[in-house]
Design a protein around this motif. Structure first.
Motif, short mmCIF file in Angstrom:
data_model
loop_
_atom_site.label_atom_id
_atom_site.label_comp_id
_atom_site.label_asym_id
_atom_site.label_seq_id
_atom_site.Cartn_x
_atom_site.Cartn_y
_atom_site.Cartn_z
N SER A 244 0.33 -1.68 -1.70
CA SER A 244 -0.27 -2.98 -1.33
C SER A 244 -0.29 -3.21 0.18
O SER A 244 -1.14 -3.94 0.68
CB SER A 244 0.48 -4.13 -2.00
N ILE A 245 0.65 -2.61 0.91
CA ILE A 245 0.61 -2.72 2.37
C ILE A 245 -0.39 -1.70 2.93
O ILE A 245 -1.24 -2.05 3.75
CB ILE A 245 2.03 -2.54 2.96
N GLY A 246 -0.32 -0.48 2.45
CA GLY A 246 -1.26 0.56 2.91
C GLY A 246 -2.71 0.17 2.69
O GLY A 246 -3.58 0.54 3.49
N LEU A 247 -2.96 -0.56 1.61
CA LEU A 247 -4.33 -0.96 1.29
C LEU A 247 -4.67 -2.38 1.78
O LEU A 247 -5.78 -2.86 1.57
CB LEU A 247 -4.57 -0.87 -0.23
N ALA A 248 -3.71 -3.04 2.43
CA ALA A 248 -3.97 -4.41 2.93
C ALA A 248 -5.02 -4.35 4.05
O ALA A 248 -5.06 -3.39 4.82
CB ALA A 248 -2.68 -5.04 3.45
N PRO A 249 -5.87 -5.37 4.13
CA PRO A 249 -6.93 -5.37 5.14
C PRO A 249 -6.38 -5.12 6.54
O PRO A 249 -5.41 -5.75 6.96
CB PRO A 249 -7.53 -6.78 5.05
N GLY A 250 -6.97 -4.16 7.22
CA GLY A 250 -6.61 -3.89 8.61
C GLY A 250 -5.48 -2.90 8.79
O GLY A 250 -5.33 -2.33 9.87
N TYR A 251 -4.69 -2.64 7.75
CA TYR A 251 -3.50 -1.79 7.97
C TYR A 251 -3.88 -0.36 8.31
O TYR A 251 -3.35 0.23 9.26
CB TYR A 251 -2.58 -1.83 6.75
N ILE A 252 -4.83 0.19 7.56
CA ILE A 252 -5.19 1.60 7.81
C ILE A 252 -5.83 1.73 9.20
O ILE A 252 -5.65 2.74 9.89
CB ILE A 252 -6.08 2.18 6.69
N ASP A 253 -6.53 0.70 9.65
CA ASP A 253 -7.12 0.74 11.00
C ASP A 253 -6.02 0.80 12.07
O ASP A 253 -6.15 1.51 13.06
CB ASP A 253 -8.02 -0.47 11.23
N ARG A 254 -4.96 0.02 11.84
CA ARG A 254 -3.84 0.07 12.78
C ARG A 254 -3.19 1.46 12.77
O ARG A 254 -2.83 1.99 13.82
CB ARG A 254 -2.78 -0.96 12.40
N ALA A 255 -3.03 2.02 11.57
CA ALA A 255 -2.41 3.35 11.48
C ALA A 255 -3.30 4.39 12.16
O ALA A 255 -2.82 5.28 12.86
CB ALA A 255 -2.16 3.72 10.02
N ARG A 256 -4.62 4.26 11.98
CA ARG A 256 -5.54 5.20 12.64
C ARG A 256 -5.47 5.06 14.15
O ARG A 256 -5.50 6.06 14.89
CB ARG A 256 -6.97 4.93 12.19
N ARG A 269 -7.37 13.80 8.64
CA ARG A 269 -8.25 12.72 8.18
C ARG A 269 -7.37 11.71 7.44
O ARG A 269 -6.58 12.09 6.57
CB ARG A 269 -9.26 13.35 7.22
N LEU A 270 -7.48 10.43 7.77
CA LEU A 270 -6.67 9.39 7.12
C LEU A 270 -7.61 8.42 6.41
O LEU A 270 -8.43 7.76 7.05
CB LEU A 270 -5.82 8.66 8.16
N VAL A 271 -7.49 8.35 5.09
CA VAL A 271 -8.42 7.53 4.29
C VAL A 271 -7.65 6.70 3.26
O VAL A 271 -6.54 7.07 2.86
CB VAL A 271 -9.45 8.42 3.54
N PRO A 272 -8.22 5.59 2.83
CA PRO A 272 -7.58 4.85 1.74
C PRO A 272 -7.67 5.65 0.44
O PRO A 272 -8.61 6.43 0.25
CB PRO A 272 -8.39 3.56 1.61
N ALA A 273 -6.69 5.49 -0.43
CA ALA A 273 -6.71 6.18 -1.73
C ALA A 273 -8.01 5.82 -2.45
O ALA A 273 -8.34 4.65 -2.58
CB ALA A 273 -5.51 5.75 -2.57
#
Ligand code: ADP
Ligand code: BMX
Length: 293
Positions: A244-256, A269-273
Motif C-alpha cells: 500500500s505504500i509502494g503503490l501509494a500515489p507519488g511513492y514510486i516517483d520518489r523512489a525513481r 527498471r523500476l515499475v509498479p506491480a
C-alpha cells in the motif's frame, strides 16, 4: 489458475476467489497483529467461508513472516506479529481446510509478477513490497530464490545508511525500520506526531506538511539504495514495487528520483506491480497449483 487464496500481512488480511487467473471476489479484514496462529487461521477461514470455499478446494496462503521448508511459520520482525514464533502452518491449514500451500507474502507476489506481470520478461527480477514492513522476493533465471529456513528474499532486513534505530528483527538500522509502515509511524512519533500511521503521514504530506514529506522521502531513498545494493548482488534488470505504500500515489516517483542518483549500472527498471494488490494472492494460488501438479 482457479481456486482460493489468502494474504495475511501485518495490517490486513485479504482473501479471494480466483477464476482463470483473475480475482473474481475479494474480502479484506484488519489483521489482529497480537493474535496467535490459531486465531489468525480462524480469521482467514472466516473470509474463505464467506467466499464459498469448500474443504479440499485449491488454496494458496501467503503470510508475512518466513515459512520454512517444513511449512512452519515464524515472524522475522517480532514487533509486527509477536505471537508467530514457529507454528506448523501448512499442517494446520491442510487439517482445517483440506488442502493448502503456504509461503511468504512477498515471495508469492514475486512468483506471480515473474510468471504473469512485470518480471515475465526479466532474467533477474525482484519484487519489493513497501507495506507494514519491507518484504522481497527474488526471481533469478525464472526461479524463485528460496532457502530451507524461509529467510531468503527478506531484503527489508538489510542495513541502511538512512536508518539508525532498532528493528523488530533484532538487527539495527535496517531498511524496514525506516522505510516500512511501522518505521514511518515511528518516525512520525519521533517528529512529535504520535499515533499517526503511514497512511496519515501520506495525507499530511499531500497537504504540504514538511515533516511528513521528509519522512516519506527518507523511506523512498532507503528503498532506492536497497535497489542499488540488490542490483550489485544480483544484476537485477527489473524491480516491481507493491504494497500500500509502494503503490501509494507519488511513492514510486520518489523512489525513481532517488534511484536516479545511482550510477546507471545499479539502476534497474523500476515499475509498479502489474498485478497490484492481487500479486500475493495470485502467486499463492500459483504456488499451490504448481505443487499439486
Ligand atoms: P499489509 O502490510 O498487511 O500487507 P498494506 O500493503 O496495506 O498491508 O500495508 C499497510 C501499510 O500501508 C500501513 O502502514 C498503512 O498505514 C499503509 N497504507 C495503507 N493505505 C495507504 C495509502 N493509501 N497511502 C499510504 N499508505 C497507506
Ligand atoms: C517483513 C517480514 C516479511 C514480510 C514483509 C512484508 C515479518 C512478520 N514480516 O519484512 O516476512 O514479507 O515484512 O510484510 O517478519 P507486510 O506485512 O508488510 O505485508
Amino acid at each position: 489458475l482457479t481456486g482460493f487464496a489468502a494474504d495475511l500481512g501485518g495490517t490486513k488480511i485479504a482473501a479471494a476467489r480466483i477464476e482463470q487467473g483473475v480475482v473474481a471476489e475479494r474480502l479484506i479484514t484488519p489483521t489482529d497483529a497480537a493474535a496467535d496462529p490459531d486465531a489468525q487461521i480462524a480469521a482467514i477461514r472466516t473470509l474463505l467461508d464467506r467466499l464459498g470455499h469448500a474443504s479440499g478446494a485449491p488454496l494458496g496462503v501467503a503470510v508475512a513472516g518466513r515459512v520454512d521448508s517444513a511449512g512452519s511459520w515464524h515472524a522475522v520482525n517480532r514487533g509486527t506479529l509477536p505471537a508467530i514464533l514457529g507454528f506448523a502452518l501448512e499442517q494446520a491449514l491442510v487439517r482445517d481446510l483440506g488442502a493448502a500451500t503456504c509461503l511468504n507474502d512477498a515471495a508469492a507476489a514475486a512468483l506471480a509478477e515473474g510468471l504473469f506481470g512485470a518480471g515475465s520478461r526479466s532474467n533477474s527480477f525482484a519484487y519489493l513490497t513497501v507495506s507494514t514492513g519491507v518484504g522481497g522476493g527474488l526471481v533469478i533465471a525464472n526461479r524463485l530464490i528460496a532457502s530451507e529456513n524461509g529467510l531468503a528474499g527478506h531484503v527489508g532486513f538489510v542495513s541502511s545508511r538512512h536508518a539508525s534505530g532498532p528493528c523488530g528483527s533484532g538487527r539495527m538500522a535496517t531498511v524496514e525500520s525506516i522505510a516500512g509502515g511501522r518505521g514511518i509511524a515511528a518516525a512520525a512519533a519521533a517528529a512529535g506526531h504520535a499515533d499517526t500511521d503511514a497512511r496519515a503521514v501520506f495525507a499530511a504530506a499531500a497537504k504540504g506538511q514538511d515533516w511528513a514529506d521528509r519522512i516519506i522521502a527518507t523511506s523512498a531513498s532507503a528503498v532506492a539504495t536497497l535497489i542499488g545494493d540488490l542490483t550489485a548482488i544480483l544484476g537485477l534488470d527489473t524491480v516491481a514495487m507493491g504494497g500500500s505504500i509502494g503503490l501509494a500515489p507519488g511513492y514510486i516517483d520518489r523512489a525513481r528520483a532517488a534511484l536516479a542518483e545511482e550510477p546507471a549500472l545499479f539502476r534497474p527498471r523500476l515499475v509498479p506491480a502489474t498485478l497490484g494488490h492481487d500479486a500475493p494472492l495470485i502467486g499463492a494460488l500459483a504456488a499451490h497449483l504448481r505443487k499439486e501438479s
